[in-house]
Design a protein around this motif. Structure first.
Motif, mmCIF file in Angstrom:
data_model
loop_
_atom_site.group_PDB
_atom_site.id
_atom_site.type_symbol
_atom_site.label_atom_id
_atom_site.label_comp_id
_atom_site.label_asym_id
_atom_site.label_seq_id
_atom_site.Cartn_x
_atom_site.Cartn_y
_atom_site.Cartn_z
ATOM 1 N N ARG A 39 -5.327 -0.553 13.619
ATOM 2 C CA ARG A 39 -3.983 -0.752 12.912
ATOM 3 C C ARG A 39 -3.057 -1.578 13.609
ATOM 4 O O ARG A 39 -2.966 -1.513 14.901
ATOM 5 C CB ARG A 39 -3.326 0.710 12.717
ATOM 6 C CG ARG A 39 -4.185 1.670 11.765
ATOM 7 C CD ARG A 39 -3.187 3.034 11.685
ATOM 8 N NE ARG A 39 -2.063 2.640 10.713
ATOM 9 C CZ ARG A 39 -1.214 3.426 10.441
ATOM 10 N NH1 ARG A 39 -1.266 4.739 10.927
ATOM 11 N NH2 ARG A 39 -0.142 2.968 9.479
ATOM 12 N N HIS A 41 0.645 -3.825 13.377
ATOM 13 C CA HIS A 41 2.004 -4.112 12.693
ATOM 14 C C HIS A 41 2.554 -5.413 13.253
ATOM 15 O O HIS A 41 2.628 -5.501 14.761
ATOM 16 C CB HIS A 41 2.981 -2.813 12.834
ATOM 17 C CG HIS A 41 2.484 -1.639 12.065
ATOM 18 N ND1 HIS A 41 1.434 -0.877 12.738
ATOM 19 C CD2 HIS A 41 2.992 -1.002 11.174
ATOM 20 C CE1 HIS A 41 1.644 -0.099 11.859
ATOM 21 N NE2 HIS A 41 2.367 0.064 10.976
ATOM 22 N N GLU A 45 5.757 -4.525 10.075
ATOM 23 C CA GLU A 45 4.757 -4.327 8.768
ATOM 24 C C GLU A 45 3.547 -4.192 9.092
ATOM 25 O O GLU A 45 3.073 -5.232 9.818
ATOM 26 C CB GLU A 45 5.320 -5.631 7.940
ATOM 27 C CG GLU A 45 4.513 -5.721 6.827
ATOM 28 C CD GLU A 45 4.893 -6.847 6.070
ATOM 29 O OE1 GLU A 45 4.123 -7.434 4.766
ATOM 30 O OE2 GLU A 45 5.851 -7.543 6.283
ATOM 31 N N GLU A 46 2.791 -3.252 8.537
ATOM 32 C CA GLU A 46 1.464 -3.184 8.613
ATOM 33 C C GLU A 46 0.643 -4.454 8.056
ATOM 34 O O GLU A 46 0.723 -4.783 6.960
ATOM 35 C CB GLU A 46 0.978 -1.827 8.103
ATOM 36 C CG GLU A 46 -0.673 -1.475 8.542
ATOM 37 C CD GLU A 46 -1.018 -0.285 8.387
ATOM 38 O OE1 GLU A 46 -2.244 -0.167 8.766
ATOM 39 O OE2 GLU A 46 -0.291 0.553 7.937
ATOM 40 N N CYS A 47 -0.255 -5.001 8.770
ATOM 41 C CA CYS A 47 -1.103 -6.052 8.311
ATOM 42 C C CYS A 47 -2.596 -5.835 8.344
ATOM 43 O O CYS A 47 -3.252 -5.150 9.227
ATOM 44 C CB CYS A 47 -0.898 -7.202 9.350
ATOM 45 S SG CYS A 47 0.729 -7.838 9.361
#
Length: 435
Positions: A39, A41, A45-47
């Protein structure tokens, strides 16, 4: 474990998004299949990212590229990454291997991903060569072995007593030593000695014969090219050298630097000669000494005792104004420059340029390499970093696919006593951040 996951240069801007390069937080290489639950961020904001998922290995010295499609603005960003590692050789319980979760967060400056190669010139180590405490060839190998740079430019006139004709076995031996240290030779500084005596100049055949063994040495070193001052060879000799360059797989670079400008008549003629050849084996090399918004702080300090205060103030505060150069010439002609300071003073008229990066726009298609000239690392008002930022912006804007070398070259030996390895490392770090 306390091993780092995000290095200083982990965040890279690419043409279609970004890449975060993640270091392996383990003591040995692991299969890529060991990586899961990735994961990422950016600024909270998660990308979505692409993760390598083949059957290969994550080598302990490599970094795992996490590639995203989101546009990335210049400047600093907060990067947070989390992932899980399966450790296939350690038990995590009675029925499976050990699995560990890792996470890291850092504020990182964007590094632009380009095909440009940063290099270092062995010329930076000239004071050490002159001290002769080590063989010049050992110093050259030491540049790579120290980690200062993996691509180096060499000056054969500083390396071998046999110059300009270096035995193939000596050049090949140095090439092999540099390769064993993890490096390679980029461009070789050739010389064209025009005079055989105070009254006899070399004719065209003698000029060609003087250059020929230097080209062979560059080939034996595994170099990709050789360098000469712009216009020195002339159109006739360039034409004669062309087949040799192709045979030896070399590029000849004519160097533009200091007070020279592309539109000055002698330089413009030389550029026209190169363009007329329409041969990628003959290119321009631009030295950023052309692009100096201000004079080096340490140079001004060395010159200060030898010039009037009003001229020093003008040089300090108004280097780019045309009247400043007029004042420099007038003071020299007055005879007021002490003889011991003549060489230092002449830098104002020869080595320090006053152009903007816009002067390079018209010749960029002919440029194959750059020298990132620096004199010291005092970056007051961006006098060191601003020309690099301007150059980087121009190259990205031009979109010409420039993929040559940008070589660190220190020119302040005359007045600055500093460790060349430390100085070059610091300059290359500044260049990476600025470009």
């Amino acid at each position: 474990m306390g091993l780092p996951i995000l290095g200083d240069d982990a965040l890279t801007s690419t043409t279609d998004g970004f890449t975060v390069r993640v270091s392996l937080p383990w003591i040995r290489s692991l299969p890529l299949s060991s990586v899961s639950a990735v994961r990422l961020h950016l600024d909270g904001e998660e990308c979505a990212v692409e993760v390598p998922d083949d059957d290969g290995w994550w080598f302990v010295q490599d970094r795992l590229p996490l590639c995203g499609r989101r546009p990335l603005a210049p400047g600093a960003h907060t990067v947070a990454v989390a992932f899980r590692l399966l450790i296939p050789y350690l038990p995590g319980g009675p029925d499976g291997p050990l699995t560990l979760d890792f996470a890291a967060e850092r504020r990182l400056e964007v590094v632009h991903d380009t095909p440009w190669t940063l290099a270092a010139s062995a010329f930076n180590w000239t004071p050490e060569v002159i001290r002769a405490e080590r063989a010049a060839t050992d110093i050259a190998v030491g540049i790579v072995a120290s980690g200062a740079a993996s691509v180096i430019e060499l000056e054969p006139g500083q390396l071998w007593r046999s110059f300009p004709s270096t035995p193939t076995e000596e050049a090949a031996a140095l090439r092999d030593r540099i390769s064993a240290a993890g490096g390679r030779v980029g461009i070789v500084g050739a010389s064209l000695d025009e005079w055989l005596s105070p009254t006899r100049r070399r004719d065209d055949d003698e000029r060609f014969a003087f250059l020929l063994p230097q080209l062979q040495t560059a080939h034996d070193l595994g170099a990709e090219g050789v360098r000469l001052p712009i216009g020195q060879a002339g159109a006739a000799l360039l034409g004669r050298l062309q087949p040799v360059l192709h045979e030896l797989d070399l590029t000849l670079y004519e160097e533009l630097q200091g007070q020279q400008t592309p539109d000055s008549p002698p330089v413009a003629r030389a550029i026209d000669d190169i363009a007329a050849l329409a041969d990628t084996r003959v290119r321009l090399l631009v030295d950023t000494s052309m692009l100096m918004p201000a004079l080096p702080v340490t140079y001004l300090a060395a010159l200060a005792p030898n010039i009037p205060k009003d001229l020093l103030d003008r040089l300090t505060d108004a280097w780019l104004e045309p009247v400043t150069l007029d004042a420099v010439v007038a003071h020299l002609r007055s005879g007021a420059v002490p003889p011991a300071a003549h060489a230092l003073y002449m830098d104002l008229l020869v080595r320090f340029g006053r152009s903007s990066v816009d002067a390079l726009r018209g010749v960029l298609p002919l440029v194959g390499a750059f020298h990132l000239k620096f004199w010291d690392l005092d970056d007051a008002d961006g006098r060191v970093s601003q020309p690099l930022r301007d150059l980087g912006a121009l190259l990205r804007e031009a979109a010409l696919g420039f993929a040559g070398t940008l070589c660190s070259e220190w020119g302040g030996h005359e007045w600055l006593d500093a460790d060349p390895t430390d100085l070059t490392r610091a300059h290359l770090a500044l260049a990476r951040a600025s470009l």
